[in-house]
Design an enzyme around this catalytic site. Structure first.
Site, short mmCIF file in Angstrom:
data_model
loop_
_atom_site.label_atom_id
_atom_site.label_comp_id
_atom_site.label_asym_id
_atom_site.label_seq_id
_atom_site.Cartn_x
_atom_site.Cartn_y
_atom_site.Cartn_z
N SER A 348 -19.88 66.03 67.41
CA SER A 348 -20.95 66.96 67.74
C SER A 348 -22.08 66.83 66.72
O SER A 348 -22.63 65.75 66.54
CB SER A 348 -20.40 68.38 67.83
OG SER A 348 -21.33 69.24 68.47
N ASP A 468 -18.30 66.06 79.06
CA ASP A 468 -18.98 66.74 77.96
C ASP A 468 -20.35 67.20 78.45
O ASP A 468 -21.29 66.41 78.51
CB ASP A 468 -19.12 65.81 76.76
CG ASP A 468 -19.60 66.52 75.51
OD1 ASP A 468 -20.11 67.66 75.63
OD2 ASP A 468 -19.47 65.95 74.41
N HIS A 498 -15.98 68.16 75.24
CA HIS A 498 -16.55 68.02 73.90
C HIS A 498 -15.41 68.12 72.89
O HIS A 498 -15.25 69.13 72.19
CB HIS A 498 -17.58 69.14 73.70
CG HIS A 498 -18.53 68.93 72.57
ND1 HIS A 498 -19.38 67.85 72.48
CD2 HIS A 498 -18.78 69.69 71.47
CE1 HIS A 498 -20.12 67.96 71.39
NE2 HIS A 498 -19.76 69.06 70.74
#
EC number: 3.4.14.11
Length: 757
Positions: A348, A468, A498
């Site tokens: 991320s 995601d 994610h």
């Protein structure tokens, strides 16, 4: 379980024998197979004084235990070898499997019985049912001493460094930026955990603005209300300037001291991939960056000032920047323990910083492992001229992220001294965001790493999930294609959301990264090379395939969408609008069921297709007014088993990241029945229908021809499957929520869907 082995390296026979001997497996190339297997197993069970016992509790076949087999005149067969091998890997004979040949085929077992010594060597490099390779399991149990020196097996570093007696220290790197314009370079705190070693070692660095803590309360207060009208924008072409970075020079003198003076105590969190590498001889560095707790400066989220400060940590590891022992800047310490070679890790925002760092071309950064990283911040908070939110976080924008990550405000003294200036800086950010139009502008241009992708020198490993919708697949797709052609790049493209994937049962991700970093950071000469794309097959559990590319397909399959005109009503009754706004999950469910304001088109799949790239919609469309928001989702529709987006725990705390070190859950994506699966999606402001940088008028009730590319993906479809295309306006999870009374009309006869295959 299925075996998908990408980390194994084929070595010459003499290397195999040498490595086995160093681990106490003194096998002779001339010995018969049965004797060699017994010699191997008696060493394998080194924790037993009486090795007859563990042999007696394993089976050779359904009637014979292994000790009895070795005492007999029976020959070793392939079936017996496989039966024993599976038991060593943690499978229970007559419970997990009964026929070793059938089980071998079902699991995709990578070893073919033949040369027994090579078979046993590969077996040691194969993952067990509980997630470790067999050699790692044995080393964890004490097969070779924990002597704080490097030991290699099959081109990978083994866990032979103590993770208990480590050096834990803190330094403050002098950056080359002055984000708060105080006339002094910003200091960046670096938390270091490194094994004791007489020589120089490489570093695993995680750049994470979250690491020192987050200000969730301030961030929540900064969230935006999504219920606003879609802005009618004046037509214009967007003009941009080349982004600039102003650097500052070091100031003053500092006494050189031998070692850091601040000891690292508790850290908020570590990344288990880093934990795995610590006892294998890699220092772990955690850096929160400018504007975070115990560092100085503003939180500039995503721009090259933030990136530069992280880069300066790599510069310090290579002797190009200073690090002070504390905030007085009176004493400096050198990274005399560092060999100058660095890999970055994390998912991320952490993966985003890896992308940004790579585009600086900094010397010493050998490998980035960018997991679900952003490549252009515009595409995180905006899409095709629309204000959007990252999936799961409606109302978040850049300023709420700045409040979240400006962890200096968690320290009361820093809050008293600096919050007023921080808030003034935030006001500038809010003005530059242009949340009103959703257009690309200089603010976003300054945070677009694709512009500098040509500078990347490091080897690049991406991981990204097809599901995601936070950091959408477009980010990795664009970065993947923007990289220079001469560098090595690799993508693990899974079917999760994610999420991290280093603790999944079906893929030897950790071991593959070990092989890569041992080669690139420790200088071991091997011919290890990951495939360009390692893709998780969506049609079966625990199945991975190697592909040559992500996108770039020459062939395509076209679907016509119908024969009539259909309309999408934008406005919902107040009750439904409020209900969807409170729980966007309800909206998603009803959208998939065909209960929202939408056009739903079912498209039969008449032959096997392998979608790879960006699906494109060619639509003839008109709006009843002078604006229009178009959302699209492509589903595989029909009750069947699909891979789920979030991993489930298969066994708790069975993965050992060293020697009983940071035990970790073994996980995998479940494969279970659902009514549908999202293949791809996308969002478009019809005023930006031809180009992101071109804003055009919409004339009410005038037809427009629109080419609309959806998020890139890789997805396999079989003959007889059904695709469902859903066209609608407001997406209550992603887009702003405009409930004005207008409608879009689509001429389906003049529209089509194209899939690159």
């Amino acid at each position: 379980m299925r075996f998908n082995q990408y980390s194994y390296i084929n070595f010459p026979k003499e290397n195999v024998l040498s490595e086995l001997k160093k681990c106490g497996f003194d096998l002779q190339n001339t010995a018969n197979h049965k004797d060699s297997l017994e010699t191997f197993l008696r060493r394998f069970f080194f924790t037993y004084q009486d090795t007859n016992y563990p042999l007696s509790i394993l089976a050779a076949d359904k009637k014979t235990d292994l000790l009895t087999f070795f005492q007999s005149e029976d020959e070793l067969t392939a079936d017996i070898f496989y039966t024993v091998a599976f038991q060593l890997l943690g499978f229970s004979y007559l419970v997990d499997f009964e026929d070793s040949d059938v089980f071998r085929k079902e699991t995709g077992f990578p070893i073919i019985y033949g040369d027994l010594i090579e078979n046993l060597y590969q077996l040691l490099n194969t993952r067990t049912k509980k997630g470790n390779t067999l050699i790692d399991q044995l080393v964890s149990d004490g097969l070779i001493p924990e002597d704080n020196d490097y030991h290699y097996f099959n081109g990978k570093s083994l866990a032979t460094f103590s993770n208990q007696d480590v050096i834990r220290e803190v330094v403050y790197v002098e950056s080359r930026v002055d984000t708060d314009q105080k006339g002094l370079s910003d200091l960046v705190k670096v938390s270091i955990i490194r094994p004791r070693f007489d020589g120089k070692i490489p570093a695993i660095m995680t750049a994470s603005p979250y690491h020192q803590g987050t200000n969730d309360k301030a961030s929540d207060k900064a969230l935006y209300k999504m219920e606003v009208e879609l802005e009618v924008k004046l037509p214009h072409k967007i003009e941009l300037e080349e982004p600039q970075l102003n650097l500052v020079q070091p100031q003053g003198q500092a006494e050189l001291v031998a070692e850091a003076e601040e000891k690292l105590t508790h850290i908020n969190s570590s990344y288990t991939l880093n934990d795995y590498f610590l006892p294998r001889g890699f220092a772990n560095l955690y850096v929160s960056g400018v504007g975070t707790k115990d560092s100085t400066g503003f939180m500039t989220n995503g721009d090259y000032q933030q990136i530069e400060a992280y880069k300066n940590v790599i510069d310090w590891l290579n002797g190009r920047c200073r690090a002070f022992t504390d905030h007085t800047r009176q004493r400096q310490v050198k990274a005399d323990w560092s060999n100058g070679k660095v890999a970055t890790t994390g998912l991320s925002y952490l993966g985003t910083m890896s992308n940004g760092l790579a585009t600086t071309g900094v010397d010493g950064l050998e490998v980035i492992i960018a997991e679900a990283g952003i490549s252009s911040w515009y595409n995180y908070y905006r899409e095709n001229g629309l204000v959007t939110s990252p999936g799961g976080y409606p109302g978040e924008d850049f300023d709420s992220l700045a409040e979240l990550t400006y962890s200096r405000n968690l320290l009361a003294g820093d809050y008293i001294r600096g919050n007023e200036a921080h808030q003034a800086d935030l006001e500038k950010v809010k003005a530059q965001l242009d949340r009103k139009t959703g257009d690309y502008n200089q603010f976003w241009h300054d945070r677009n790493y694709l512009l500098n992708a040509h500078k990347v020198k490091a080897e690049v490993v991406f991981t990204h999930g097809s599901q995601d919708w936070n950091v959408k697949p477009l980010h990795v797709y664009q970065m993947f294609h923007a990289l220079p052609t001469h560098i090595h790049k690799h993508l693990f493209f899974h079917n999760g959301a994610h999420v991290y994937m280093n603790n999944w049962q079906s893929i030897d991700f950790r071991e593959s990264i070990n092989a890569l970093l041992t080669k690139k950071l420790l200088g071991q000469e091997t011919d290890f090379q990951l495939p360009t794309v390692i893709w998780q097959d969506n049609t079966a559990p625990q199945t991975w395939l190697s592909l040559d590319n992500f996108g770039g397909q020459e062939n395509c399959e076209t679907f016509s969408l119908g024969q009539e005109e259909q309309a999408i009503q934008n406005q919902y009754p107040d009750k439904d609008f409020e209900r969807y706004g409170k729980t966007y999950q309800t909206f998603n469910t009803e959208l998939y069921q065909g209960k929202a304001n939408q056009i739903t088109i079912n498209l039969p799949v008449t032959k096997d297709l392998h979608l790879n790239g960006r699906a494109q919609l060619n639509l003839r469309i008109k709006s009843s007014t002078n604006k229009g928001l178009l959302s699209a989702q492509l589903l595989e529709f029909g009750q069947k088993k699909y891979l789920q987006p979030y991993p489930a725990i298969l066994s708790a705390r069975t993965i050992d990241n060293g020697r009983y070190h940071m035990l970790e859950n073994l996980c995998e994506l479940p494969f279970r029945p659902e009514a549908q699966r999202v293949v791809t999606k996308g969002y478009l402001n019809l005023q930006n229908r031809n180009d992101l940088l071109l804003v055009e008028d919409i004339t009410a009730d005038e037809w427009m021809d629109v080419q609309f590319e959806l998020q890139p993906t890789i997805y396999k479809l079989k003959e007889g499957d059904t695709l469902r295309l859903v066209l609608y306006t407001t997406d209550f999870e992603i887009t702003i929520r405009d409930n004005t009374d207008y409608h879009l009309t689509v001429d389906l006869a003049q529209s089509m869907l194209t899939l690159p295959c």
